[in-house]
Design an enzyme around this catalytic site. Structure first.
Site, PDB file in Angstrom:
ATOM      1  N   HIS A  61      -7.946 -49.576   1.144  1.00 27.95           N
ATOM      2  CA  HIS A  61      -7.696 -50.244   2.227  1.00 27.95           C
ATOM      3  C   HIS A  61      -8.925 -50.830   3.038  1.00 27.95           C
ATOM      4  O   HIS A  61      -9.895 -50.129   3.211  1.00 27.95           O
ATOM      5  CB  HIS A  61      -6.755 -49.699   2.980  1.00 27.95           C
ATOM      6  CG  HIS A  61      -5.720 -48.858   2.469  1.00 27.95           C
ATOM      7  ND1 HIS A  61      -5.160 -47.534   2.952  1.00 27.95           N
ATOM      8  CD2 HIS A  61      -4.886 -49.577   1.578  1.00 27.95           C
ATOM      9  CE1 HIS A  61      -4.287 -47.346   1.852  1.00 27.95           C
ATOM     10  NE2 HIS A  61      -4.009 -48.430   1.167  1.00 27.95           N
ATOM     11  N   TYR A 127      -7.002 -38.922  11.151  1.00 30.14           N
ATOM     12  CA  TYR A 127      -7.905 -40.031  11.699  1.00 30.14           C
ATOM     13  C   TYR A 127      -7.590 -40.650  12.755  1.00 30.14           C
ATOM     14  O   TYR A 127      -6.667 -40.803  13.289  1.00 30.14           O
ATOM     15  CB  TYR A 127      -8.054 -40.965  10.454  1.00 30.14           C
ATOM     16  CG  TYR A 127      -6.578 -41.672   9.913  1.00 30.14           C
ATOM     17  CD1 TYR A 127      -6.390 -42.939  10.139  1.00 30.14           C
ATOM     18  CD2 TYR A 127      -5.796 -40.948   9.127  1.00 30.14           C
ATOM     19  CE1 TYR A 127      -5.179 -43.639   9.720  1.00 30.14           C
ATOM     20  CE2 TYR A 127      -4.711 -41.557   8.714  1.00 30.14           C
ATOM     21  CZ  TYR A 127      -4.225 -42.844   8.885  1.00 30.14           C
ATOM     22  OH  TYR A 127      -3.389 -43.700   8.579  1.00 30.14           O
TER      23      TYR A 127
END
Length: 182
Positions: A61, A127
């Site tokens: 990504h 994250y």
């Protein structure tokens, strides 16, 4: 105490080697501070959690408006990274970073560095991002692009439909890729 080290392979990618404080009661460590990465404005942040079974591959990504900072809470991953910024001094460079809950390490991923991970065990990854989720800023590259050649360390990965449909990097024009930001 934290030791922030810039990657020798990819410009703007940082490894944060963290220090844990332990005694008979358990363990404490700081996993993230915005001042560790002063090149970013961390005024709008979001924290996410990803749980994966062993053998899952997520990615690759990339974003135009978001950096990621990863910390493994449980298990082990193999992070795969590739610099796709055409004007970066390290454009095309790849890096594999092994991360585990026992390592006490964070990974700062700048804009334009495509990223993904293979779950080498049951894993929980947290994250921090510097922008709120925006589906229009979600892009992908084929996880198994032979021109990139990342070694994920899994034989028969489990992938999302989205990640199996990502194109190879050669099909993404340079003008449609994020730019290097110092």
């Amino acid at each position: 105490m934290v030791n922030i080290v810039e990657s020798e392979q990819i410009a703007g990618l940082y490894l944060a080697h963290l220090t844990a404080f332990e005694d008979e009661r358990g363990r404490f460590l700081e996993t993230f501070r915005k001042e560790w990465f002063p090149q970013r404005d961390w005024t709008a942040i979001q924290t996410n959690r990803s749980d994966s079974r062993a053998g899952v591959v997520r990615g690759l990504h990339y974003h135009f408006h978001q950096v990621d900072y990863w910390y493994v809470m449980r298990g082990r991953i193999r992070a795969g990274l590739v610099d796709i910024r055409p004007d970066s001094p390290t454009c095309g460079a790849t890096q594999i970073v092994e991360m585990s809950a026992e390592q006490n390490m964070g990974l700062f991923i700048p804009i334009g560095v495509a990223h993904g991970f293979a779950a080498l065990s049951e894993v929980t990854l947290t994250y921090v991002v510097d922008n709120y989720y925006d589906s229009s800023d979600e892009y992908g590259i084929a996880w198994d692009d032979p021109e990139i050649g990342l070694d994920w360390g899994v034989d028969a990965p489990s992938l999302s439909q989205r990640d199996t449909a990502n194109p190879p990097l050669s099909q993404i024009p340079e003008d449609d890729r994020p730019r290097y930001q110092t």
